[in-house]
Design a protein around this motif. Structure first.
Motif, PDB file in Angstrom:
ATOM      1  N   PHE A  19       0.843  -1.187   0.000  1.00 28.22           N
ATOM      2  CA  PHE A  19       0.000   0.000   0.000  1.00 28.22           C
ATOM      3  C   PHE A  19       0.886   1.247   0.000  1.00 28.22           C
ATOM      4  O   PHE A  19       1.860   1.343   0.758  1.00 28.22           O
ATOM      5  N   GLY A  20       0.561   2.203  -0.863  1.00 30.64           N
ATOM      6  CA  GLY A  20       1.370   3.411  -0.963  1.00 30.64           C
ATOM      7  C   GLY A  20       0.548   4.634  -1.305  1.00 30.64           C
ATOM      8  O   GLY A  20      -0.687   4.589  -1.388  1.00 30.64           O
ATOM      9  N   THR A  21       1.229   5.741  -1.540  1.00 29.80           N
ATOM     10  CA  THR A  21       0.570   7.020  -1.775  1.00 29.80           C
ATOM     11  C   THR A  21      -0.281   7.001  -3.041  1.00 29.80           C
ATOM     12  O   THR A  21      -1.370   7.578  -3.074  1.00 29.80           O
ATOM     13  N   ARG A  22       0.222   6.338  -4.082  1.00 32.49           N
ATOM     14  CA  ARG A  22      -0.537   6.303  -5.341  1.00 32.49           C
ATOM     15  C   ARG A  22      -1.893   5.643  -5.152  1.00 32.49           C
ATOM     16  O   ARG A  22      -2.918   6.130  -5.650  1.00 32.49           O
ATOM     17  N   GLU A  23      -1.912   4.549  -4.399  1.00 32.19           N
ATOM     18  CA  GLU A  23      -3.178   3.863  -4.143  1.00 32.19           C
ATOM     19  C   GLU A  23      -4.087   4.707  -3.247  1.00 32.19           C
ATOM     20  O   GLU A  23      -5.307   4.739  -3.437  1.00 32.19           O
ATOM     21  N   LEU A  24      -3.509   5.400  -2.280  1.00 30.35           N
ATOM     22  CA  LEU A  24      -4.291   6.268  -1.401  1.00 30.35           C
ATOM     23  C   LEU A  24      -4.964   7.379  -2.206  1.00 30.35           C
ATOM     24  O   LEU A  24      -6.151   7.676  -2.006  1.00 30.35           O
ATOM     25  N   LEU A  25      -4.226   7.997  -3.120  1.00 32.15           N
ATOM     26  CA  LEU A  25      -4.786   9.063  -3.944  1.00 32.15           C
ATOM     27  C   LEU A  25      -5.865   8.530  -4.876  1.00 32.15           C
ATOM     28  O   LEU A  25      -6.898   9.179  -5.087  1.00 32.15           O
ATOM     29  N   ALA A  26      -5.634   7.332  -5.434  1.00 28.76           N
ATOM     30  CA  ALA A  26      -6.633   6.731  -6.311  1.00 28.76           C
ATOM     31  C   ALA A  26      -7.920   6.445  -5.545  1.00 28.76           C
ATOM     32  O   ALA A  26      -9.026   6.668  -6.044  1.00 28.76           O
ATOM     33  N   PHE A  27      -7.779   5.960  -4.311  1.00 29.37           N
ATOM     34  CA  PHE A  27      -8.955   5.671  -3.500  1.00 29.37           C
ATOM     35  C   PHE A  27      -9.721   6.960  -3.192  1.00 29.37           C
ATOM     36  O   PHE A  27     -10.954   6.987  -3.247  1.00 29.37           O
ATOM     37  N   GLY A  28      -9.011   8.022  -2.872  1.00 25.00           N
ATOM     38  CA  GLY A  28      -9.673   9.305  -2.647  1.00 25.00           C
ATOM     39  C   GLY A  28     -10.384   9.814  -3.887  1.00 25.00           C
ATOM     40  O   GLY A  28     -11.439  10.460  -3.789  1.00 25.00           O
ATOM     41  N   ALA A  29      -9.830   9.507  -5.076  1.00 25.05           N
ATOM     42  CA  ALA A  29     -10.485   9.918  -6.324  1.00 25.05           C
ATOM     43  C   ALA A  29     -11.847   9.265  -6.476  1.00 25.05           C
ATOM     44  O   ALA A  29     -12.754   9.825  -7.109  1.00 25.05           O
ATOM     45  N   GLY A  30     -12.009   8.076  -5.885  1.00 24.04           N
ATOM     46  CA  GLY A  30     -13.302   7.406  -5.962  1.00 24.04           C
ATOM     47  C   GLY A  30     -14.397   8.189  -5.265  1.00 24.04           C
ATOM     48  O   GLY A  30     -15.501   8.362  -5.797  1.00 24.04           O
ATOM     49  N   ASP A  31     -14.103   8.695  -4.065  1.00 21.13           N
ATOM     50  CA  ASP A  31     -15.125   9.484  -3.372  1.00 21.13           C
ATOM     51  C   ASP A  31     -15.301  10.851  -4.014  1.00 21.13           C
ATOM     52  O   ASP A  31     -16.377  11.449  -3.910  1.00 21.13           O
ATOM     53  N   VAL A 138     -24.519  -0.543  -7.038  1.00 22.37           N
ATOM     54  CA  VAL A 138     -23.509  -1.545  -7.395  1.00 22.37           C
ATOM     55  C   VAL A 138     -22.107  -0.967  -7.210  1.00 22.37           C
ATOM     56  O   VAL A 138     -21.250  -1.552  -6.540  1.00 22.37           O
ATOM     57  N   THR A 139     -21.859   0.176  -7.802  1.00 16.19           N
ATOM     58  CA  THR A 139     -20.504   0.739  -7.773  1.00 16.19           C
ATOM     59  C   THR A 139     -20.140   1.291  -6.400  1.00 16.19           C
ATOM     60  O   THR A 139     -19.031   1.092  -5.912  1.00 16.19           O
ATOM     61  N   ASN A 140     -21.078   1.984  -5.746  1.00 15.45           N
ATOM     62  CA  ASN A 140     -20.762   2.606  -4.473  1.00 15.45           C
ATOM     63  C   ASN A 140     -20.618   1.583  -3.350  1.00 15.45           C
ATOM     64  O   ASN A 140     -19.777   1.750  -2.462  1.00 15.45           O
ATOM     65  N   THR A 141     -21.422   0.515  -3.365  1.00 13.04           N
ATOM     66  CA  THR A 141     -21.275  -0.528  -2.352  1.00 13.04           C
ATOM     67  C   THR A 141     -19.933  -1.231  -2.493  1.00 13.04           C
ATOM     68  O   THR A 141     -19.246  -1.504  -1.498  1.00 13.04           O
ATOM     69  N   ALA A 142     -19.543  -1.515  -3.725  1.00 11.54           N
ATOM     70  CA  ALA A 142     -18.236  -2.141  -3.951  1.00 11.54           C
ATOM     71  C   ALA A 142     -17.109  -1.212  -3.489  1.00 11.54           C
ATOM     72  O   ALA A 142     -16.149  -1.644  -2.848  1.00 11.54           O
ATOM     73  N   TYR A 143     -17.241   0.067  -3.808  1.00 13.83           N
ATOM     74  CA  TYR A 143     -16.217   1.031  -3.391  1.00 13.83           C
ATOM     75  C   TYR A 143     -16.158   1.152  -1.871  1.00 13.83           C
ATOM     76  O   TYR A 143     -15.073   1.170  -1.277  1.00 13.83           O
ATOM     77  N   GLY A 144     -17.304   1.237  -1.220  1.00 10.86           N
ATOM     78  CA  GLY A 144     -17.325   1.354   0.232  1.00 10.86           C
ATOM     79  C   GLY A 144     -16.694   0.155   0.915  1.00 10.86           C
ATOM     80  O   GLY A 144     -15.973   0.293   1.910  1.00 10.86           O
ATOM     81  N   ALA A 145     -16.949  -1.046   0.392  1.00 11.09           N
ATOM     82  CA  ALA A 145     -16.376  -2.258   0.983  1.00 11.09           C
ATOM     83  C   ALA A 145     -14.852  -2.256   0.897  1.00 11.09           C
ATOM     84  O   ALA A 145     -14.183  -2.885   1.724  1.00 11.09           O
ATOM     85  N   LEU A 146     -14.291  -1.552  -0.074  1.00 16.16           N
ATOM     86  CA  LEU A 146     -12.835  -1.495  -0.202  1.00 16.16           C
ATOM     87  C   LEU A 146     -12.177  -0.857   1.023  1.00 16.16           C
ATOM     88  O   LEU A 146     -11.006  -1.123   1.304  1.00 16.16           O
ATOM     89  N   ALA A 168     -14.368  13.532  -1.078  1.00 15.03           N
ATOM     90  CA  ALA A 168     -15.770  13.916  -0.981  1.00 15.03           C
ATOM     91  C   ALA A 168     -15.919  15.425  -0.920  1.00 15.03           C
ATOM     92  O   ALA A 168     -16.778  16.017  -1.594  1.00 15.03           O
ATOM     93  N   GLY A 169     -15.068  16.073  -0.112  1.00 16.42           N
ATOM     94  CA  GLY A 169     -15.132  17.524  -0.007  1.00 16.42           C
ATOM     95  C   GLY A 169     -14.827  18.218  -1.326  1.00 16.42           C
ATOM     96  O   GLY A 169     -15.496  19.189  -1.696  1.00 16.42           O
ATOM     97  N   CYS A 170     -13.826  17.701  -2.034  1.00 16.46           N
ATOM     98  CA  CYS A 170     -13.481  18.299  -3.338  1.00 16.46           C
ATOM     99  C   CYS A 170     -14.624  18.120  -4.337  1.00 16.46           C
ATOM    100  O   CYS A 170     -14.940  19.039  -5.102  1.00 16.46           O
ATOM    101  N   GLY A 171     -15.250  16.934  -4.325  1.00 19.97           N
ATOM    102  CA  GLY A 171     -16.354  16.686  -5.249  1.00 19.97           C
ATOM    103  C   GLY A 171     -17.530  17.607  -4.989  1.00 19.97           C
ATOM    104  O   GLY A 171     -18.097  18.210  -5.912  1.00 19.97           O
TER     105      GLY A 171
END
Length: 451
Positions: A19-31, A138-146, A168-171
């Motif tokens: 786990f690293g910064t790139r994955e953290l940023l990608a996960f934040g992009a989801g919200d 479908v998409t949000n439940t899968a994302y939340g479970a991550l 979320a705040g940026c969105g």
């Protein structure tokens, strides 16, 4: 010595990068992606239906209730599918499969059809919004479970929750500042046409952001090797007292948020005498303060714990709304209350999602059954029911107080109803949620590890 081959699960784990910064940023992009849509639905959906499509408020209430009924089934089904899939491939395949249908329904839900009159336009609105709700589920439940599946480490989960809240705040900030100006510019004064073009752009952006999650995020948490029966998953989850109580508190938070954000445009236009663009700027200022709060959340959570931070922060949210309700309506009071509300909400939201992941992990430790998919699915279902239930109640409230769709001025009674929906009801909901967290939710087993 004979070297045995790795099992498929062990082989996948060995190939998964750390786990690293790139994955953290990608996960934040989801919200960021989901809150572009959530911000539109929360702040502008009722306004779109009443003032642009010219639906009576009572009809809007029925549309929201009918569309949400299908999510009662959709979210739990998605959650059970996630829990019964093999380790390392539980949620991400569903996110990838639902990405393009979700983007497609984003556009259709904001395409007014059927002309200016007739039943067809109501049916179209209900069917397209229902499709948006299903693909979002479908998409949000899968994302939340991550949040639970990317790592078992509570510290990483808190970082993930913080990244979610920043995204979320940026969105929400982007939607607050850009939505109506972009709609007016694209539509050249025709907001029906402008919304349709704007949502096409939004759909492309959302699909690209979720593509980052699907490509760069990985599942590392353990899972059962066997496909457990649904009754076993449900029984284990319903015995998880921390998850049940926190979900109840989150329902109150969502109910209060739905009333407040849904009534904001009406309050600014008809009580304060401003424009709908002014409402967007207030939302923008509130979300800037929310981002500042999210940036400080992890530090405060290590000192107070996720439960304490969420409980106190939620109570403060309700307090600012209550104070604004007690004061005569004015721009200064409204802007100050919204900014302080946004700051406190930004502080407690990351703690809320990290706390939820902790309760899911505590339940798995006690029962021996991992229910990450079902836990996040039912939590999401509860929040969405509160969203559309709150939206319906707000629509009925405004109808009961005499709000007239499309009018440029409203009667005194309608303005009073807007004030109740914008401040009084949300204040009660937030204070009740905060008290429930502080008094009823147990301290997570591994909370001390985050301090």
């Amino acid at each position: 010595m004979q070297i045995l081959p790795l099992s498929p699960v062990a082989a996948d784990t060995a190939r998964t990068p750390a786990f690293g910064t790139r994955e953290l940023l990608a996960f934040g992009a989801g919200d960021l992606a989901f809150n572009i849509i959530w911000g539109l639905m929360l702040s502008y959906l009722e306004y779109f239906y009443t003032d642009i499509c010219l639906f009576p408020p009572a009809s809007v209430a029925l549309i929201l209730l009918c569309a949400r009924a299908i999510s009662i089934v959709a979210d739990p089904v998605v959650g059970m599918v996630i829990d019964r899939r093999p380790a390392g491939r539980q949620a991400l395949p569903l996110l990838r499969a639902g990405l393009l249908p979700f983007a497609f329904m984003i556009v259709l839900a904001f395409v007014p059809m059927g002309g200016q009159a007739g039943v067809a336009r109501y049916v179209w609105a209900c069917v397209t919004y229902m499709g948006l709700c299903v693909t979002y589920s479908v998409t949000n439940t899968a994302y939340g479970a991550l949040t639970s599946l990317i790592s078992d480490d509570p510290a990483i989960r808190l970082r993930l929750a913080s990244a979610r809240m920043v995204g979320a705040g940026c969105g929400t900030l982007l939607i607050a500042v850009l939505a109506l100006p972009a709609v007016d510019w694209l539509g050249h004064g025709d907001r029906r046409h402008g919304f349709m073009l704007f949502m096409m752009i939004v759909a492309v952006v959302v699909a690209a952001l979720l593509g980052l999650v699907a490509t760069l995020c990985h599942e590392r948490a353990r899972a059962h090797r066997d496909r457990l029966p649904v009754r076993v998953l449900a029984r284990a989850l319903l015995r998880n007292g921390g998850w049940l109580r926190l979900t109840g508190a989150m329902i109150l938070v969502m109910l209060g948020s739905t009333f407040m954000f849904g009534a904001l445009v009406y309050y600014v236009r008809f009580v304060l005498g401003g424009s709908d663009h002014d409402a967007g700027w207030i939302l923008g200022a509130m979300n800037v303060l929310g981002l500042c709060g999210s940036a400080c959340s992890a530090t405060l959570a290590r000192r107070w714990g996720n439960r304490g931070l969420m409980g106190v922060g939620t109570c403060l949210c309700g307090m600012w709304l209550a104070l604004a309700w007690l004061c005569p309506p004015s721009w200064a009071v409204t802007v100050a209350a919204m900014c302080l509300f946004g700051l406190c909400l930004g502080l407690c939201n990351p703690a809320c999602f990290a706390l939820l992941a902790q309760y899911v992990e505590d339940g798995a430790r006690e029962s021996g059954v991992r229910t990450a998919g079902l836990a996040w699915a039912l939590n999401s279902t509860a929040s969405k029911l509160a969203f559309d239930g709150g939206g319906s109640m707000l629509a009925w409230l405004l109808a009961g107080y005499g709000l007239v769709a499309g009018d440029h001025a409203q009667a005194v009674a309608a303005r009073a109803g807007i004030g109740v929906g914008f401040l009084a009801i949300p204040a009660c909901a937030f204070v009740a949620a905060g008290v429930a967290v502080l008094l009823l939710c147990p301290c997570p087993a591994r909370e001390d590890e985050n301090r």
